[in-house]
Design an enzyme around this catalytic site. Sequence first.
Site, PDB file in Angstrom:
ATOM      1  N   HIS A 101      72.554 -66.641 -78.301  1.00 21.74           N
ATOM      2  CA  HIS A 101      73.425 -66.430 -77.133  1.00 21.74           C
ATOM      3  C   HIS A 101      74.770 -67.094 -77.455  1.00 21.74           C
ATOM      4  CE1 HIS A 101      69.474 -66.750 -74.956  1.00 21.74           C
ATOM      5  NE2 HIS A 101      70.001 -65.902 -74.103  1.00 21.74           N
ATOM      6  N   ASP A 104      74.671 -70.826 -76.946  1.00 14.31           N
ATOM      7  CA  ASP A 104      73.843 -71.664 -77.843  1.00 14.31           C
ATOM      8  C   ASP A 104      74.627 -72.129 -79.050  1.00 14.31           C
ATOM      9  OD1 ASP A 104      71.758 -70.345 -76.438  1.00 14.31           O
ATOM     10  OD2 ASP A 104      71.426 -68.981 -78.127  1.00 14.31           O
TER      11      ASP A 104
HETATM   12  C1  XLS Z   1      64.430 -65.418 -70.761  1.00 15.59           C
HETATM   13  C2  XLS Z   1      64.700 -64.423 -71.775  1.00 15.59           C
HETATM   14  C3  XLS Z   1      65.921 -64.682 -72.646  1.00 15.59           C
HETATM   15  C4  XLS Z   1      66.336 -63.442 -73.376  1.00 15.59           C
HETATM   16  C5  XLS Z   1      67.689 -63.534 -73.999  1.00 15.59           C
HETATM   17  O1  XLS Z   1      63.369 -65.457 -70.156  1.00 15.59           O
HETATM   18  O2  XLS Z   1      63.541 -64.295 -72.542  1.00 15.59           O
HETATM   19  O3  XLS Z   1      65.665 -65.738 -73.515  1.00 15.59           O
HETATM   20  O4  XLS Z   1      65.437 -63.100 -74.394  1.00 15.59           O
HETATM   21  O5  XLS Z   1      68.672 -63.808 -73.070  1.00 15.59           O
END
Ligand code: XLS
Length: 437
Positions: A101, A104
């Site tokens: 992301h 991150d």
């Molecule tokens: C949250 C989601 C997130 C997505 C990416 O529950 O799994 O991590 O995979 O934003």
Amino acid sequence: MTTIFSGVPPIRFEGPDSDNPLAYRYYDADRIVAGRPMKDHMRWAVCFWHSFCFTGMDPFGWATLPRPWMAGPVDLAAATERLDAAFDFFSRLGAPYFTFHDHDVAPHAMTLRELIDGMARLEPLMAERMRKTGVGLLWGTANLTAHPRYAAGAATNPDPEVFACAAAQVHACLETTHRLGGENYVLWGGREGYDTLLNTDMRRELDQYGRFLAMIVEHKHRIGFKGAILVEPKPHEPAKHMYDRDAATCAAFLRRYGLEGEVELNIEANHATLAGNSFEHEVATAIAHGVFGSIDLNRGDPHNGWDTDQFAMDVGELTLVWRRILKAGGLRTGGFNFDAKIRRQSVSVDDLFHGHIGSVDALARGLLAAADLEADGKLDTFVSQRYAGWEGSEGKAILAGQVSLADVAKAALNRNIEPQPVSGRQEFLENYVSRFV
Ligand code: XLS
Ligand code: CA
Ligand code: CA
């Protein structure tokens, strides 16, 4: 370069007889299975957020995991240290891909401008490390849930200025993903839903969300991004209800907004559990609707109702998922992203390795079992025989729209038909499949 992972030797394939817990026992990257190397089937990725940003914190306790770069505010130096540790980890593990992301990888950012500038500084560093290590980008995504401005949704927010912030984040992150050679772009709408219907205009919010996705698709084509745009279904958490509830709901949504053929689904095992569906069901549904794209391979816990994001270890379940994927011709741009995290008590530096090694091996075992199952072919034969009647002239005429309800009714009465029940053979089939796992 020394990182916290430097004490762990590179992870290699040593075969099922190996006693070394820091080795693959089944994942043999170049082994040919069903006509392709294992690594080409699996296309697996380590996720940046859980692996390098999660500190073990939970609502009841402080950080437990050694993540030196998260000890203070994450400035550019800390973000760079984190990036180096991440790429060191990917290399030691032999991971072909990673996922991220914007928030991150970027230094800590509160304003939109800080985030965009931070990403602009991190992107060349990511590109350089990708080049050096050969690790590819499976997908990028913008975090549209964490910032307080998104509390009432990003694209579905009652305030168009919040929509505009989300658009700016996705615009930047999609372009970064494109420049880094990313193979997909993911949207997970954790706040695209509602906490109470009392304050919600659902029809308007759905229209906003549909338009948001359409704008992203338009931009993808404008910049020549060849990867897939993926939406990730999840029923709830953090919102009480999320519009991307499950695969079937998403398929209907995409059709309503004319996005079929443009947007596919990223199916997460844990989200299937939360939706009250099996992982296999979600994958099968996405495939049946022609919207299957990629997988997030983290499991939930059947005994509690939240997103525990554990490493998937159930070879039986993975075999059935693989069977669906192999039958659909395998993954194209998609892959298996380990959107999984180690537990709060997993404070040894090697715990992150054990989590990935175990799940990569379980995935490889599932692939081997599914390939054997397919080669044996009896399940396919059984299923096609079960539907054989539909290959006859009457079945074909019904499906081709050549006969009406009245025609079918008349023929049924004229021929005085009384079909006899046939065994579904569930127990027999479960026993048969278990021979391969
Ligand atoms: C949250 C989601 C997130 C997505 C990416 O529950 O799994 O991590 O995979 O934003
Ligand atoms: Ca996920
Ligand atoms: Ca999740």
